[in-house]
Design a protein around this motif. Structure first.
Motif, PDB file in Angstrom:
ATOM      1  N   GLU A  22      -9.137   3.026  -1.128  1.00 16.43           N
ATOM      2  CA  GLU A  22      -9.646   1.437  -0.949  1.00 16.43           C
ATOM      3  C   GLU A  22     -10.815   1.849  -0.095  1.00 16.43           C
ATOM      4  O   GLU A  22     -10.782   2.605   0.879  1.00 16.43           O
ATOM      5  N   VAL A  23     -11.901   1.611  -0.651  1.00 18.55           N
ATOM      6  CA  VAL A  23     -13.256   1.497   0.231  1.00 18.55           C
ATOM      7  C   VAL A  23     -13.326   0.494   0.973  1.00 18.55           C
ATOM      8  O   VAL A  23     -13.638  -0.534   0.741  1.00 18.55           O
ATOM      9  N   ALA A  24     -13.213   0.763   2.221  1.00 20.16           N
ATOM     10  CA  ALA A  24     -13.180  -0.372   3.276  1.00 20.16           C
ATOM     11  C   ALA A  24     -14.606  -0.792   3.731  1.00 20.16           C
ATOM     12  O   ALA A  24     -14.706  -2.072   4.171  1.00 20.16           O
ATOM     13  N   ASN A  25     -15.309   0.236   3.761  1.00 18.39           N
ATOM     14  CA  ASN A  25     -16.783  -0.295   4.496  1.00 18.39           C
ATOM     15  C   ASN A  25     -17.825   0.771   3.954  1.00 18.39           C
ATOM     16  O   ASN A  25     -17.412   2.127   3.942  1.00 18.39           O
ATOM     17  N   ILE A  26     -18.964   0.492   3.609  1.00 21.32           N
ATOM     18  CA  ILE A  26     -19.857   1.377   3.205  1.00 21.32           C
ATOM     19  C   ILE A  26     -21.262   0.657   3.669  1.00 21.32           C
ATOM     20  O   ILE A  26     -21.591  -0.599   3.459  1.00 21.32           O
TER      21      ILE A  26
ATOM     22  N   SER B  89      -7.041   6.829   7.157  1.00 22.20           N
ATOM     23  CA  SER B  89      -8.155   6.337   6.978  1.00 22.20           C
ATOM     24  C   SER B  89      -9.241   7.692   7.028  1.00 22.20           C
ATOM     25  O   SER B  89      -8.811   8.611   7.626  1.00 22.20           O
ATOM     26  N   LEU B  90     -10.367   7.726   6.495  1.00 21.33           N
ATOM     27  CA  LEU B  90     -11.258   8.758   6.294  1.00 21.33           C
ATOM     28  C   LEU B  90     -12.273   7.960   6.675  1.00 21.33           C
ATOM     29  O   LEU B  90     -13.045   7.088   5.894  1.00 21.33           O
ATOM     30  N   PHE B  91     -13.309   8.196   7.767  1.00 21.22           N
ATOM     31  CA  PHE B  91     -14.534   7.557   7.938  1.00 21.22           C
ATOM     32  C   PHE B  91     -15.459   8.498   7.935  1.00 21.22           C
ATOM     33  O   PHE B  91     -15.751   9.721   8.638  1.00 21.22           O
ATOM     34  N   LEU B  92     -16.544   8.707   7.034  1.00 19.88           N
ATOM     35  CA  LEU B  92     -17.593   9.583   6.666  1.00 19.88           C
ATOM     36  C   LEU B  92     -19.158   9.183   7.346  1.00 19.88           C
ATOM     37  O   LEU B  92     -19.270   8.128   6.700  1.00 19.88           O
TER      38      LEU B  92
ATOM     39  N   VAL C 248     -18.895  11.552  -2.656  1.00 17.89           N
ATOM     40  CA  VAL C 248     -18.087  12.566  -1.788  1.00 17.89           C
ATOM     41  C   VAL C 248     -16.667  11.660  -1.463  1.00 17.89           C
ATOM     42  O   VAL C 248     -15.795  12.182  -1.584  1.00 17.89           O
ATOM     43  N   LEU C 249     -16.796  10.239  -1.484  1.00 18.45           N
ATOM     44  CA  LEU C 249     -15.650   9.621  -1.205  1.00 18.45           C
ATOM     45  C   LEU C 249     -14.612   9.857  -2.296  1.00 18.45           C
ATOM     46  O   LEU C 249     -13.341   9.843  -2.158  1.00 18.45           O
ATOM     47  N   THR C 250     -15.230   9.475  -3.687  1.00 17.23           N
ATOM     48  CA  THR C 250     -14.382   9.629  -4.614  1.00 17.23           C
ATOM     49  C   THR C 250     -13.828  11.136  -5.073  1.00 17.23           C
ATOM     50  O   THR C 250     -12.780  11.227  -5.391  1.00 17.23           O
ATOM     51  N   GLY C 251     -14.476  11.897  -4.638  1.00 14.74           N
ATOM     52  CA  GLY C 251     -14.299  13.545  -4.490  1.00 14.74           C
ATOM     53  C   GLY C 251     -12.972  13.623  -3.484  1.00 14.74           C
ATOM     54  O   GLY C 251     -12.092  14.148  -3.708  1.00 14.74           O
TER      55      GLY C 251
ATOM     56  N   ALA D  11     -19.331   5.210   5.324  1.00 17.58           N
ATOM     57  CA  ALA D  11     -18.375   4.719   4.570  1.00 17.58           C
ATOM     58  C   ALA D  11     -16.927   4.933   5.183  1.00 17.58           C
ATOM     59  O   ALA D  11     -16.685   6.205   5.658  1.00 17.58           O
ATOM     60  N   SER D  12     -16.134   4.279   4.703  1.00 17.08           N
ATOM     61  CA  SER D  12     -14.637   4.359   5.098  1.00 17.08           C
ATOM     62  C   SER D  12     -13.780   4.360   3.803  1.00 17.08           C
ATOM     63  O   SER D  12     -13.944   3.369   3.098  1.00 17.08           O
TER      64      SER D  12
END
Length: 153
Positions: A68-72, A42-45, A90-93, A58-59
């Motif tokens: 997989e985008v878990a939450n935004i 997981s990465l939570f930004l 940013v998540l896509t990058g 977003a996570s």
């Protein structure tokens, strides 16, 4: 100006405020957010305004070449200012850097603004999950290919 940082336990209270405003009874819990800090996939930004105000978050989960985008969520009073788009870009990058070939997400079918934003960012609709959410609403499945394996012509 938007600044990005990773979620820490000190941030969870602020995140929960936006989560409850945006998702009401379908909100994630404190322990769900806390588990994201320690989840190895997981990465939570967090997105903060220049004054440190939490604008959104977003996570992302990345495993086996798929993100997989878990939450935004974006604070309701800060919507339509490009914060959601910035978070997704940013998540896509980050997904690409982490070796993902695809980014997938689910979004409420009735959330036309979000579906439109994801489409604008290159996501395409690939399916529908009927009665996916606790309130019985459907989820649109969307995906974005980060690069193709075609040989240059």
């Amino acid at each position: 100006m938007i600044k990005f940082k990773l979620l820490s336990s000190d941030d969870i209270g602020r995140v929960l405020e936006i989560e409850r405003e945006c998702f009401g009874s379908e909100s994630w819990t404190y322990s769900m957010f806390e588990s994201e800090i320690y989840n190895s996939v997981s990465l939570f930004l967090l997105a903060e305004c220049g004054d440190g105000e939490l604008a959104g978050y977003a996570s992302l989960w990345v495993a086996a070449g798929i993100a997989e985008v878990a939450n935004i969520a974006v604070a309701p009073d800060l919507r339509r200012k490009g914060i959601g788009e910035c978070l997704m870009e940013v998540l896509t990058g980050i997904s690409l850097v982490l070796g993902a070939e695809l980014v997938n997400l689910e979004v409420k079918a009735a959330n036309l603004g979000a579906v439109s934003m994801y489409s604008k960012l290159g996501f395409r609709e690939v399916g529908l999950r009927r009665k996916y959410y606790p309130d019985g609403s459907d989820a649109v499945l969307m995906t974005k290919t980060l690069f193709d394996n075609k040989e240059p012509e």
